[in-house]
Design a protein around this motif. Structure first.
Motif, PDB file in Angstrom:
ATOM      1  N   GLU A 123       3.985   8.996   5.938  1.00 19.64           N
ATOM      2  CA  GLU A 123       2.989   9.948   6.417  1.00 19.64           C
ATOM      3  C   GLU A 123       2.293  10.644   5.249  1.00 19.64           C
ATOM      4  OE1 GLU A 123       3.014  13.390   9.797  1.00 19.64           O
ATOM      5  OE2 GLU A 123       4.470  11.742   9.898  1.00 19.64           O
ATOM      6  N   LEU A 124       3.097  11.047   4.258  1.00 24.17           N
ATOM      7  CA  LEU A 124       2.546  11.739   3.094  1.00 24.17           C
ATOM      8  C   LEU A 124       1.433  10.930   2.447  1.00 24.17           C
ATOM      9  CD1 LEU A 124       2.914  14.154   1.042  1.00 24.17           C
ATOM     10  CD2 LEU A 124       4.367  12.594  -0.257  1.00 24.17           C
ATOM     11  N   LEU A 125       1.572   9.599   2.434  1.00 23.33           N
ATOM     12  CA  LEU A 125       0.581   8.756   1.786  1.00 23.33           C
ATOM     13  C   LEU A 125      -0.380   8.112   2.784  1.00 23.33           C
ATOM     14  CD1 LEU A 125       3.145   7.823  -0.762  1.00 23.33           C
ATOM     15  CD2 LEU A 125       0.820   8.361  -1.461  1.00 23.33           C
ATOM     16  N   GLY A 126      -0.364   8.627   4.013  1.00 19.64           N
ATOM     17  CA  GLY A 126      -1.336   8.156   5.006  1.00 19.64           C
ATOM     18  C   GLY A 126      -1.134   6.711   5.418  1.00 19.64           C
ATOM     19  N   LEU A 127       0.117   6.293   5.497  1.00 18.17           N
ATOM     20  CA  LEU A 127       0.395   4.890   5.807  1.00 18.17           C
ATOM     21  C   LEU A 127       1.051   4.706   7.172  1.00 18.17           C
ATOM     22  CD1 LEU A 127       1.885   4.044   2.312  1.00 18.17           C
ATOM     23  CD2 LEU A 127      -0.180   3.003   3.234  1.00 18.17           C
ATOM     24  N   GLN A 128       1.135   5.786   7.959  1.00 17.92           N
ATOM     25  CA  GLN A 128       1.915   5.682   9.199  1.00 17.92           C
ATOM     26  C   GLN A 128       1.376   4.617  10.154  1.00 17.92           C
ATOM     27  OE1 GLN A 128       0.166   8.147   8.054  1.00 17.92           O
ATOM     28  NE2 GLN A 128      -0.415   9.683   9.531  1.00 17.92           N
ATOM     29  N   ASP A 129       0.042   4.340  10.067  1.00 17.87           N
ATOM     30  CA  ASP A 129      -0.522   3.369  11.013  1.00 17.87           C
ATOM     31  C   ASP A 129      -0.252   1.922  10.618  1.00 17.87           C
ATOM     32  OD1 ASP A 129      -1.467   5.400  12.574  1.00 17.87           O
ATOM     33  OD2 ASP A 129      -3.412   5.481  11.558  1.00 17.87           O
ATOM     34  N   CYS A 130       0.107   1.694   9.369  1.00 15.47           N
ATOM     35  CA  CYS A 130       0.342   0.294   8.994  1.00 15.47           C
ATOM     36  C   CYS A 130       1.797   0.057   8.619  1.00 15.47           C
ATOM     37  CB  CYS A 130      -0.605  -0.152   7.881  1.00 15.47           C
ATOM     38  SG  CYS A 130      -0.651   0.910   6.455  1.00 15.47           S
ATOM     39  N   ARG A 131       2.687   0.883   9.170  1.00 14.83           N
ATOM     40  CA  ARG A 131       4.095   0.731   8.805  1.00 14.83           C
ATOM     41  C   ARG A 131       4.662  -0.638   9.172  1.00 14.83           C
ATOM     42  NH1 ARG A 131       7.605   2.799  12.798  1.00 14.83           N
ATOM     43  NH2 ARG A 131       8.661   4.195  11.356  1.00 14.83           N
TER      44      ARG A 131
END
Lengths: 262, 269
Positions: A123-131
């Motif tokens: 989440e911190l690096l804005g990657l939650q959508d491509c986990r």
């Protein structure tokens, strides 16, 4: 006092060609060190010596007063852009989970805490959508952020980044540097780069590496450093054209038009 | 078609096929993602030196091959860690020297000249029960190794330097992996021969990789593809009375090209 890093007279050569010579320095905790220098000048080698991935031919490397590999959870490493090919069967989530290997009970697998930390860093690096995406499907900038998330999942005291901005576009670079600035409140940061423009206002010291090393305990780039890093230019002129847009916080000192240390 | 299942040699071949599918299905993906195809080819060919040595000494070929090939495999592993830039040359040397050594020893061996072709291209007529036990033990070893080290192996394959900073014993895992590749190659030689082993280690993982987001899924799919290719290949070999190894690989290559064209067509439409 204990230093994050100490090096004593470290030398390293590759196939009997010296890469680094006589490197000695101490880096106190919570510093933000930028290591700059030309490509092939030994920056990456220096980072790998700090990580314990390489052994010096001579001299001593210490992390918090001990050999680097004694710690599995104090250093987070962001390697230079790695390309494992499109096919490599691994998801973003699993790459970040690698950062928990030093803490994980390997028979039980990831604990709830491990999972929570990984989710937090994504989440911190804005990657939650491509986990769940396969690493090979991401853009270069996204992949770089995954590698940073992985290093942060270690929950380290020191973060070492090797050319972390190489795959990122400009807005992303600025954002990344802001994130590093914030992280510096809680951890020591070592940023390896050949790109002067990524040295942000947050940097507390600068090391110039070109076979030898000059450490400057101020966030400034001096002519001496440029000379060491890139060799002396003709007529004492700066050999490198330095233009950095959008970073008004940093001022390069004026070049002196005479040989200063002849 | 079903009466073939009553023939003992075919039952043995089928059981061997299942064991080999599991071994190659797990080890193959590790070979592919670690770019170890060439080193595996070298080990397979060097194994012939072990077979020759076993015949010369009059011991079981599979045991002779295991001992000899493990030694070769460890030498190659040490070279590829210490002298990375020279690894491919050394593999090439060991590849050829191992074979030459085997051929000479078999020439010098007393008694009948054993069937060279069966080791080069496989033969389903020659799988004794003892070999099946060896295969079973190998499968158990491989499953245990993967079960205990899956995350470490994944981390090592993806980024060995980061794995090292996490305390993963990368070099130890690499040596064990090479040893398991050597053992897998040797038991697979019985079925498809040493020249064709490499196909079972690479074709099913290659097809599986495209459909997998995780290494474990790639391994599972590779086992399934191996089973399909081996069982179909064995049947065709029996029905048409042709060499089993070549038939299995031919079946696998049909699968490879079908998959290739299917993906190619899907991207265009």
């Amino acid at each position: 006092m204990s230093y994050a890093f100490e090096m004593r007279d470290v030398c390293f050569s590759y196939n009997s060609v010296p890469v680094l010579e006589g490197i000695s320095f101490e880096l106190p905790e919570k510093e933000y060190l930028a290591i700059i220098g030309p490509n092939g000048g030994g920056k990456t080698t220096l980072a790998k010596l700090m990580l314990g991935l390489m052994e010096p031919d001579k001299g001593e490397v210490k992390v918090f007063g001990k050999p680097p590999l004694e710690f599995k959870t104090r250093i987070g490493y962001v390697p230079q852009y790695i390309d494992m090919g499109k096919g490599f069967p691994i998801s973003v989530y699993d790459v970040v989970m690698m950062g928990r290997l030093g803490r994980m009970n390997r028979l039980k697998g990831p604990s709830e805490e491990d999972k929570a930390v990984v989710d937090g860093k994504l989440e911190l690096l804005g990657l939650q959508d491509c986990r769940k995406s396969k690493m090979g499907e991401l853009s270069g900038g996204q992949r770089q952020r995954v590698l940073i998330a992985r290093a942060l999942a270690v929950e380290p005291d020191i973060l070492i980044l090797d050319e972390p901005t190489s795959g990122a576009d400009s807005p992303m670079q600025v954002k990344l540097l802001d994130v590093l600035g914030e992280l510096n409140d809680t951890m020591t940061i070592v940023l390896v780069t050949h790109d002067f423009s990524v040295i942000s206002k947050n940097v507390t010291s600068v090391a110039c590496v070109n076979r030898t090393m000059h450490l400057h305990k101020s966030p400034e780039i001096t002519k001496d450093m440029l000379d060491v890093a890139y060799g002396k230019g003709m007529d004492g002129q700066c050999p490198v054209e330095l233009i950095a847009h959008g970073i008004p916080h940093r001022v390069f000192p004026e070049h002196e038009n005479k040989e200063s240390d002849a | 078609m079903l009466e073939v299942l009553q023939l003992q040699f075919f039952q043995h071949a089928l059981i061997a096929g299942i064991f080999v599918s599991i071994a190659c299905g797990i080890i193959g993906p590790l070979v592919v993602i670690n770019r170890m195809t060439f080193i595996s080819g070298g080990i397979a060919h060097a194994a012939y030196g072990g077979i020759g040595l076993a015949f010369f000494l009059g011991i079981s070929p599979i045991l002779g091959a295991i001992g000899f090939t493990l030694v070769i495999a460890f030498v190659l592993a040490a070279i590829s860690i210490k002298r990375k830039e020279r690894t491919d040359t050394f593999i090439g040397v060991i590849w050829a020297v191992g074979m030459a050594f085997g051929v000479i020893l078999i020439d010098l061996s007393p008694g009948y000249n054993m069937d060279l072709m069966s080791f080069l291209f496989g033969s389903i007529l020659v799988i004794p029960t003892s070999d099946l036990y060896i295969m079973l033990v190998l499968d158990i070893l491989i499953l245990l190794f993967i079960g205990f080290n899956y995350r470490e192996l994944l981390a090592m394959s993806y980024d060995d330097e980061f794995a090292t900073t996490m305390g993963v014993p990368v070099n130890v895992l690499y040596f064990i992996l090479i040893a398991l590749i050597a053992l897998t190659v040797i038991v697979t030689i019985r079925l498809v021969g040493l020249i064709l082993v490499i196909a079972l280690l690479t074709i099913p993982p290659y097809i599986s990789e495209y459909y997998s987001r995780s290494l474990i899924k790639m391994m599972g799919l590779s086992i399934v593809f191996n089973l399909i290719f081996i069982v179909a290949g064995l049947y065709f070999a029996y029905a048409l009375d042709i060499t089993s190894g070549a038939t299995i690989i031919a079946t696998a290559s049909v699968g490879f090209f079908l998959n290739f064209f299917w993906n190619w067509a899907r991207q265009r439409i």
